[in-house]
Write a protein that holds these residues in place. Structure first.
Motif, PDB file in Angstrom:
ATOM      1  N   UNK A 281       0.827  -1.202   0.000  1.00  0.00           N
ATOM      2  CA  UNK A 281       0.000   0.000   0.000  1.00  0.00           C
ATOM      3  C   UNK A 281       0.862   1.254   0.000  1.00  0.00           C
ATOM      4  N   UNK A 282       2.015   1.199   0.698  1.00  0.00           N
ATOM      5  CA  UNK A 282       2.944   2.331   0.740  1.00  0.00           C
ATOM      6  C   UNK A 282       3.687   2.457  -0.586  1.00  0.00           C
ATOM      7  N   UNK A 283       4.235   1.345  -1.076  1.00  0.00           N
ATOM      8  CA  UNK A 283       5.079   1.366  -2.272  1.00  0.00           C
ATOM      9  C   UNK A 283       4.284   1.797  -3.499  1.00  0.00           C
ATOM     10  N   UNK A 284       3.109   1.244  -3.687  1.00  0.00           N
ATOM     11  CA  UNK A 284       2.320   1.519  -4.878  1.00  0.00           C
ATOM     12  C   UNK A 284       1.813   2.956  -4.925  1.00  0.00           C
ATOM     13  N   UNK A 285       1.698   3.590  -3.765  1.00  0.00           N
ATOM     14  CA  UNK A 285       1.201   4.971  -3.718  1.00  0.00           C
ATOM     15  C   UNK A 285       2.132   5.911  -4.491  1.00  0.00           C
ATOM     16  N   UNK A 286       3.430   5.796  -4.228  1.00  0.00           N
ATOM     17  CA  UNK A 286       4.378   6.675  -4.909  1.00  0.00           C
ATOM     18  C   UNK A 286       4.664   6.200  -6.327  1.00  0.00           C
ATOM     19  N   UNK A 287       4.482   4.921  -6.574  1.00  0.00           N
ATOM     20  CA  UNK A 287       4.573   4.421  -7.939  1.00  0.00           C
ATOM     21  C   UNK A 287       3.477   5.059  -8.796  1.00  0.00           C
ATOM     22  N   UNK A 288       2.292   5.226  -8.218  1.00  0.00           N
ATOM     23  CA  UNK A 288       1.167   5.816  -8.946  1.00  0.00           C
ATOM     24  C   UNK A 288       1.424   7.272  -9.293  1.00  0.00           C
ATOM     25  N   UNK A 289       2.224   7.965  -8.490  1.00  0.00           N
ATOM     26  CA  UNK A 289       2.526   9.368  -8.741  1.00  0.00           C
ATOM     27  C   UNK A 289       3.200   9.549 -10.097  1.00  0.00           C
ATOM     28  N   UNK A 290       4.205   8.715 -10.396  1.00  0.00           N
ATOM     29  CA  UNK A 290       4.894   8.772 -11.691  1.00  0.00           C
ATOM     30  C   UNK A 290       3.951   8.327 -12.808  1.00  0.00           C
ATOM     31  N   UNK A 291       3.129   7.325 -12.518  1.00  0.00           N
ATOM     32  CA  UNK A 291       2.204   6.802 -13.525  1.00  0.00           C
ATOM     33  C   UNK A 291       1.211   7.878 -13.976  1.00  0.00           C
ATOM     34  N   UNK A 292       0.654   8.629 -13.023  1.00  0.00           N
ATOM     35  CA  UNK A 292      -0.316   9.672 -13.353  1.00  0.00           C
ATOM     36  C   UNK A 292       0.320  10.781 -14.187  1.00  0.00           C
ATOM     37  N   UNK A 293       1.605  11.049 -13.950  1.00  0.00           N
ATOM     38  CA  UNK A 293       2.292  12.102 -14.710  1.00  0.00           C
ATOM     39  C   UNK A 293       2.347  11.757 -16.193  1.00  0.00           C
ATOM     40  N   UNK A 294       2.294  10.468 -16.511  1.00  0.00           N
ATOM     41  CA  UNK A 294       2.337  10.038 -17.904  1.00  0.00           C
ATOM     42  C   UNK A 294       1.084  10.387 -18.689  1.00  0.00           C
TER      43      UNK A 294
END
Length: 497
Positions: A281-294
């Motif tokens: 839950x912690x790791x995927x949260x910041x992974x999603x940040x880069x994903x949304x920027x795309x």
């Protein structure tokens, strides 16, 4: 296996006992005045840093492998940097969260076996975890194989999707290095052989830096050279640690490969899966940040700028993870020893250190705000975008140093289930929708996405602080004592002590 769901307190207590840095023979006295505070602060600081120092060094070195590859990719080209950042943050980040989380189940089992004197079980547990994680790796390999269509499906640009997909195929060996490495790490950690891991990680980092520069820039191999060196560096750590283990330095803990590793696998799967939930839950949260920027306009620049910021943030978070590991051991150790005041004071000390480190990093970043973007990218537009994000990054450095330390307190006190629900609410119900609203609906771009998601982290941190302040630590110590009485094998362990 399932009866060991609350074993972390027992694990941490006996790991620290065998490592010769146990809690005091009695609880600390009530602190009256400044002088008492500084005396106890000095004592607790030594115990905290004894654990945190090697853990921080190891995590920083291992994180830096991917971050350095990403840094060199920024000097190859903007598309190359975007490809590495998407692969590193989304594909590898997703895999890493699952592998580390599932490997964490071994910390409970190895720690309990070591504390109970059942050293021969440590090697069997490690092999059992290898089996589970390698099977998991085979399943997750499809994520790497079909990375390009998956990235296209979720809306990434065609250029970034194809480049990141090609990089993902090259990084499949790293996936299985994760599967091998994290059970080894928990096996060694249970025996307090942390310095060995630090030495090996340090050597790997030096080798990785030199050869990444040579292959990616000097020889002009680009992403292929980066993937080759990154795979080699991870497998170097795995092989070096296995050579150390098989050389006889672990004694009875490693007696060779055994068919017993194949027994009770289903129970191990369930325990591993439960351990992965909170961390993912912690790791995927910041992974999603880069994903949304795309999804933004001019996606390459947005992804590149944000990936550079998250790269720097990742280094800082590795320091915080060291504090996380140290305070979880300190809190669980002192609660298990019925020292509630010491446990509470260890929380105060770790929050102070985490805040100081975060502020120092933020000040350092602000001082060099005009210089550091050029280290990561040659493109002037990317550099300007990073410069614009620097104030947000500085705030994030402070918050994301305190938050993991507080999560470590929660782990030490046995609040994992409650924190998982808090993470879901703060991150995915509040933070992500707010970030998407600011970024897309209000057209604030990457800055809006980050502000919204950072707000979710701030809310979670405030809730954790409130929980720690409101906690009845005497009651927590009593609950820990009650749990210990119910654990199988505890009576024999106490008698032996």
């Amino acid at each position: 296996m399932d009866s060991n769901a609350e074993t972390p307190l027992l694990t941490s207590k006996h790991i620290t006992t065998n490592a010769h840095f146990t809690g005091d023979a009695q609880d600390i006295p009530p602190i009256n005045g400044i002088s008492d505070f500084f005396v106890e602060f000095g004592v607790e600081s030594k115990k905290l840093w004894y654990l945190a120092g090697p853990a921080i060094f190891t995590t920083v070195c291992q994180y830096s492998l991917g971050a350095i590859t990403q840094t060199f990719a920024g000097h190859v080209g903007t598309l190359d940097l975007a490809a590495v950042s998407i692969e590193n943050s989304v594909i590898a980040g997703f895999s890493l969260g699952i592998m580390v989380g599932m490997g964490s189940a071994l910390e409970t089992l190895c720690g309990q076996a070591y504390g109970a004197g059942q050293l021969d079980m440590l090697g069997i547990y490690m092999q059992r975890s290898w089996i589970i994680l390698f099977v998991t790796g085979l399943i997750m390999m499809f994520l790497y194989i079909f990375a390009t269509p998956l990235l296209l499906l979720i809306g990434q640009t065609e250029a970034i999707s194809h480049a990141a997909g090609k990089m993902a195929l090259w990084m499949i060996p790293q996936l299985f290095a994760y599967a091998a490495n994290y059970p080894i790490a928990k096996f060694l950690q249970a025996q307090s052989k942390i310095m060995v891991m630090s030495y090996i990680s340090g050597v790997a980092l030096v080798i990785h830096t030199v050869f990444s520069w040579l292959f990616m820039l000097k020889l002009g191999w680009g992403l292929w050279g980066g993937a080759l060196v990154l795979n080699f560096s991870w497998w170097f750590m795995v092989v070096a640690q296995m050579v150390y283990i098989m050389s006889g330095t672990c004694g009875q803990a490693w007696s060779g490969f055994s068919w017993a590793a194949f027994s009770n696998l289903w129970g191990f799967v369930k325990l591993s899966f439960a351990s992965a939930i909170m961390l993912c839950l912690e790791t995927w949260y910041f992974m999603a940040l880069v994903l949304f920027a795309g999804y933004l306009k001019n996606a390459e620049i947005a992804v590149d700028a944000l990936s550079i910021c998250t790269n720097i943030l990742g280094w800082a978070v590795m320091v915080a993870i060291g504090f996380n590991a140290a305070v979880s051991v300190r809190v669980s150790n002192e609660l298990g020893a019925a020292h509630p005041r010491t446990a509470k004071f260890s929380v105060v000390v770790v929050v102070i250190f985490s805040f100081i480190v975060g502020v120092l990093l933020a000040i350092l970043l602000t001082i060099f705000r005009h210089q550091y973007p050029a280290i990561f990218a040659n493109n002037l537009e990317v550099q300007q975008a990073v410069y614009a994000l620097t104030p947000l990054l500085a705030v994030c450095l402070i918050i994301n140093n305190i938050q993991p330390a507080l999560s470590g307190v929660a782990i030490g006190a046995g609040w994992q289930a409650a924190i998982a629900y808090i993470n879901i609410a703060c991150y995915y119900i509040f933070g992500v929708p707010l970030g998407l609203s600011l970024g897309f609906a209000l057209n604030w771009g990457v800055k809006g996405i980050w502000m919204g998601m950072l707000t979710g982290t701030v809310v979670q941190t405030i809730i954790l602080i409130w929980i720690c302040v409101r906690t009845n630590w005497e009651k927590e110590a009593s609950m820990a004592e009650e749990r210990i009485r119910k654990w199988s094998g505890q009576k024999r362990i106490v008698e032996e002590q």
